[in-house]
Scaffold this active site. Structure first.
Site, mmCIF file in Angstrom:
data_model
loop_
_atom_site.group_PDB
_atom_site.id
_atom_site.type_symbol
_atom_site.label_atom_id
_atom_site.label_comp_id
_atom_site.label_asym_id
_atom_site.label_seq_id
_atom_site.Cartn_x
_atom_site.Cartn_y
_atom_site.Cartn_z
ATOM 1 N N GLY A 11 0.830 -1.210 0.000
ATOM 2 C CA GLY A 11 0.000 0.000 0.000
ATOM 3 C C GLY A 11 0.861 1.255 0.000
ATOM 4 N N ARG A 72 0.494 -4.770 -5.592
ATOM 5 C CA ARG A 72 0.506 -6.037 -4.848
ATOM 6 C C ARG A 72 0.875 -7.095 -5.900
ATOM 7 N NH1 ARG A 72 -0.766 -4.096 0.391
ATOM 8 N NH2 ARG A 72 -2.549 -2.718 0.259
ATOM 9 N N ASP A 103 5.022 -5.118 5.860
ATOM 10 C CA ASP A 103 5.427 -6.466 6.271
ATOM 11 C C ASP A 103 5.677 -7.388 5.068
ATOM 12 O OD1 ASP A 103 5.551 -8.694 8.225
ATOM 13 O OD2 ASP A 103 3.729 -9.309 7.181
ATOM 14 N N THR A 126 4.414 2.171 5.583
ATOM 15 C CA THR A 126 3.007 1.754 5.590
ATOM 16 C C THR A 126 2.266 2.614 6.606
ATOM 17 O OG1 THR A 126 1.474 0.015 6.304
ATOM 18 C CG2 THR A 126 3.684 -0.156 7.160
ATOM 19 N N ASP A 128 0.006 1.551 8.433
ATOM 20 C CA ASP A 128 -0.543 0.680 9.489
ATOM 21 C C ASP A 128 0.240 0.676 10.802
ATOM 22 O OD1 ASP A 128 -2.389 -0.030 7.575
ATOM 23 O OD2 ASP A 128 -1.377 -1.879 7.008
ATOM 24 N N ASP A 130 2.322 -1.492 11.731
ATOM 25 C CA ASP A 130 2.126 -2.860 12.229
ATOM 26 C C ASP A 130 3.407 -3.678 12.267
ATOM 27 O OD1 ASP A 130 2.375 -2.941 9.478
ATOM 28 O OD2 ASP A 130 0.742 -4.361 9.155
ATOM 29 N N ARG A 172 -5.152 -2.778 8.937
ATOM 30 C CA ARG A 172 -5.096 -4.232 8.767
ATOM 31 C C ARG A 172 -5.362 -4.906 10.109
ATOM 32 N NH1 ARG A 172 -0.672 -6.693 4.619
ATOM 33 N NH2 ARG A 172 -1.545 -5.198 3.199
HETATM 34 P P1 ADP Z 1 2.833 -4.498 2.572
HETATM 35 O O1 ADP Z 1 4.216 -4.536 2.087
HETATM 36 O O2 ADP Z 1 2.310 -3.108 2.742
HETATM 37 O O3 ADP Z 1 2.610 -5.381 3.789
HETATM 38 P P2 ADP Z 1 1.640 -6.595 0.976
HETATM 39 O O4 ADP Z 1 1.316 -7.513 2.103
HETATM 40 O O5 ADP Z 1 0.656 -6.513 -0.143
HETATM 41 O O6 ADP Z 1 1.875 -5.087 1.441
HETATM 42 O O7 ADP Z 1 3.045 -7.069 0.404
HETATM 43 C C1 ADP Z 1 3.628 -6.366 -0.681
HETATM 44 C C2 ADP Z 1 4.190 -7.352 -1.648
HETATM 45 O O8 ADP Z 1 5.277 -8.047 -1.040
HETATM 46 C C3 ADP Z 1 3.243 -8.452 -2.102
HETATM 47 O O9 ADP Z 1 2.356 -8.014 -3.091
HETATM 48 C C4 ADP Z 1 4.234 -9.480 -2.612
HETATM 49 O O10 ADP Z 1 4.711 -9.110 -3.871
HETATM 50 C C5 ADP Z 1 5.381 -9.348 -1.614
HETATM 51 N N1 ADP Z 1 5.245 -10.370 -0.556
HETATM 52 C C6 ADP Z 1 4.317 -10.438 0.420
HETATM 53 N N2 ADP Z 1 4.480 -11.522 1.190
HETATM 54 C C7 ADP Z 1 5.543 -12.193 0.692
HETATM 55 C C8 ADP Z 1 6.235 -13.406 1.037
HETATM 56 N N3 ADP Z 1 5.833 -14.172 2.063
HETATM 57 N N4 ADP Z 1 7.287 -13.766 0.283
HETATM 58 C C9 ADP Z 1 7.708 -13.016 -0.759
HETATM 59 N N5 ADP Z 1 7.100 -11.865 -1.129
HETATM 60 C C10 ADP Z 1 6.047 -11.448 -0.436
HETATM 61 O O1 F6P Z 2 -1.471 -1.655 4.325
HETATM 62 C C1 F6P Z 2 -2.183 -0.481 4.058
HETATM 63 C C2 F6P Z 2 -3.653 -0.790 3.897
HETATM 64 O O2 F6P Z 2 -4.307 0.430 3.562
HETATM 65 C C3 F6P Z 2 -4.314 -1.467 5.091
HETATM 66 O O3 F6P Z 2 -4.604 -0.550 6.120
HETATM 67 C C4 F6P Z 2 -5.537 -2.051 4.441
HETATM 68 O O4 F6P Z 2 -6.010 -3.176 5.165
HETATM 69 C C5 F6P Z 2 -5.034 -2.476 3.095
HETATM 70 O O5 F6P Z 2 -3.866 -1.693 2.833
HETATM 71 C C6 F6P Z 2 -6.000 -2.230 1.966
HETATM 72 O O6 F6P Z 2 -5.477 -2.818 0.835
HETATM 73 P P1 F6P Z 2 -5.822 -2.441 -0.682
HETATM 74 O O7 F6P Z 2 -4.769 -1.523 -1.152
HETATM 75 O O8 F6P Z 2 -5.744 -3.736 -1.383
HETATM 76 O O9 F6P Z 2 -7.182 -1.823 -0.698
#
Ligand code: ADP
Ligand code: F6P
Length: 321
Positions: A11, A72, A103, A126, A128, A130, A172
């Site tokens: 995000g 994502r 994360d 982020t 969040d 978190d 989240r």
């Molecule tokens: P954030 O980084 O804000 O937590 P996401 O959870 O969507 O947002 O993770 C961002 C991107 O990181 C994912 O779309 C994916 O490409 C990569 N990613 C997430 N989890 C994993 C994982 N367990 N191993 C490798 N890449 C990951």
């Molecule tokens: O990680 C940032 C965040 O805005 C969270 O607070 C929320 O749960 C999620 O992303 C929303 O995801 P998307 O971008 O897929 O709507």
């Protein structure tokens, strides 16, 4: 190390542009070549990589979102997809990478390091907040202040019409946005995933508050703490007072970063490049503890247990009744 790249992933968060700017300007200061990867890991896999210059980040420090775009990319968990990303880096002669995200983004960074030996620095970006290993993530402070703006407006209307309002905020599975905005905004009830809550008690407390002359109440609901419509309906039925639901959505994710996020972005971006050019350093996540920039190995990022500030939560519920 002479050639590095930077990407934003997951995000978007206010301060990501300021952070890219810090990475670019620090790299150029050290005479390194700096490349920007578009659309996070999704763009990296497709080789969407461009050279950045000092002027590429002009007039960026105050802008929300991320000019490199973000995405994502669920497929990135697959080692064969990661291999494509590594091939793209190799094709450009890129030796080190800075990733800015949450994360999931740091998990991707860990995989690139563990599976392919790529030197990666992870910056927490982020809204969040978190990530347990760091006190703050880039974007959190701005998002809370944006929510606070909404709370102020909501308060005007709730007060004028003697109403109960519920505002859902993001985060989240983390209640930090709700907690800090709730404390600062004087919300009567803050519902977070970390602490169990009792809707019957809240309903009867709202009812009693009306009987003693308090005619407006605000509930801040962290998205991970329950379904906004079901909660509002339940409280409405139990208390006999209807609850107006407000979903703040993406509005809290954009906007110009405030001072705290810009300064954090500058410190993190600068540190990431310093670490990349230091041959003795290892891949790691960068964070802040007690106002000091810290580094943490990726395998400890996920192991760290997030501490929820229960004391602040208790204070909110004493002060805001
Ligand atoms: P954030 O980084 O804000 O937590 P996401 O959870 O969507 O947002 O993770 C961002 C991107 O990181 C994912 O779309 C994916 O490409 C990569 N990613 C997430 N989890 C994993 C994982 N367990 N191993 C490798 N890449 C990951
Ligand atoms: O990680 C940032 C965040 O805005 C969270 O607070 C929320 O749960 C999620 O992303 C929303 O995801 P998307 O971008 O897929 O709507």
């Amino acid at each position: 190390m002479d050639r590095i790249a930077v990407l934003t992933s997951g995000g978007d968060a206010p301060g990501m542009n300021a952070c890219i700017r810090a990475v670019v300007r620090t790299a150029l200061n050290y005479k390194m070549d700096i490349y920007g990867v578009e659309r996070g890991y999704a763009g990296l896999v497709k080789g969407e990589i461009k050279r950045l210059e000092s002027r590429s980040v002009s007039n960026m420090i105050h802008k929300g979102g991320t000019f490199l775009n973000t995405a994502r990319c669920p497929d990135f968990k697959d080692i064969e997809v990661q291999r494509q990303a590594v091939e793209a880096l190799n094709a450009y002669g890129i030796e080190g990478l800075v990733v800015i995200g949450g994360d999931g983004t740091l998990r991707g960074a860990k995989d690139l390091h563990d599976n392919f030996g790529i030197k990666v620095m992870g910056i927490p970006g982020t809204i969040d907040n978190d990530l347990a290993y760091t006190d703050y993530t880039v974007g959190f402070d701005t998002a809370v202040n944006t929510v606070l703006w909404a709370i102020n407006n909501l308060r005007d209307t709730l007060h004028s019409h003697d109403r109960v309002g519920l505002l859902e905020v993001m985060g989240r599975n983390c209640g930090d946005i709700a907690l800090y905005a709730g404390v600062a905004g004087g919300a009567e009830y803050v519902l977070v995933p970390e602490i169990p809550y009792d809707l019957d008690k809240i309903s009867s407390s709202i009812k009693k508050s009306y009987l003693r002359g308090k005619t407006s109440n605000m509930i801040i609901l962290a998205e991970g703490a329950g379904n906004r419509d079901e909660i509002a309906e339940y409280i409405g039925k139990k208390s006999g007072i209807s609850v107006k639901v407000n979903n703040f959505g993406y509005i809290q994710r954009g906007g110009s970063p405030n001072m705290a996020d810009r300064v954090l972005a500058a410190r993190f971006g600068y540190k990431a490049v310093e670490l990349l050019r230091d041959d003795s350093s290892e891949s790691c996540a960068i964070g802040i503890k007690d106002n000091k920039v810290i580094t943490v190995p990726f395998d400890q990022v996920q192991k760290a247990q997030k501490h929820f500030d229960k004391r602040l939560y208790d204070i909110a519920h004493v002060l805001n009744q």
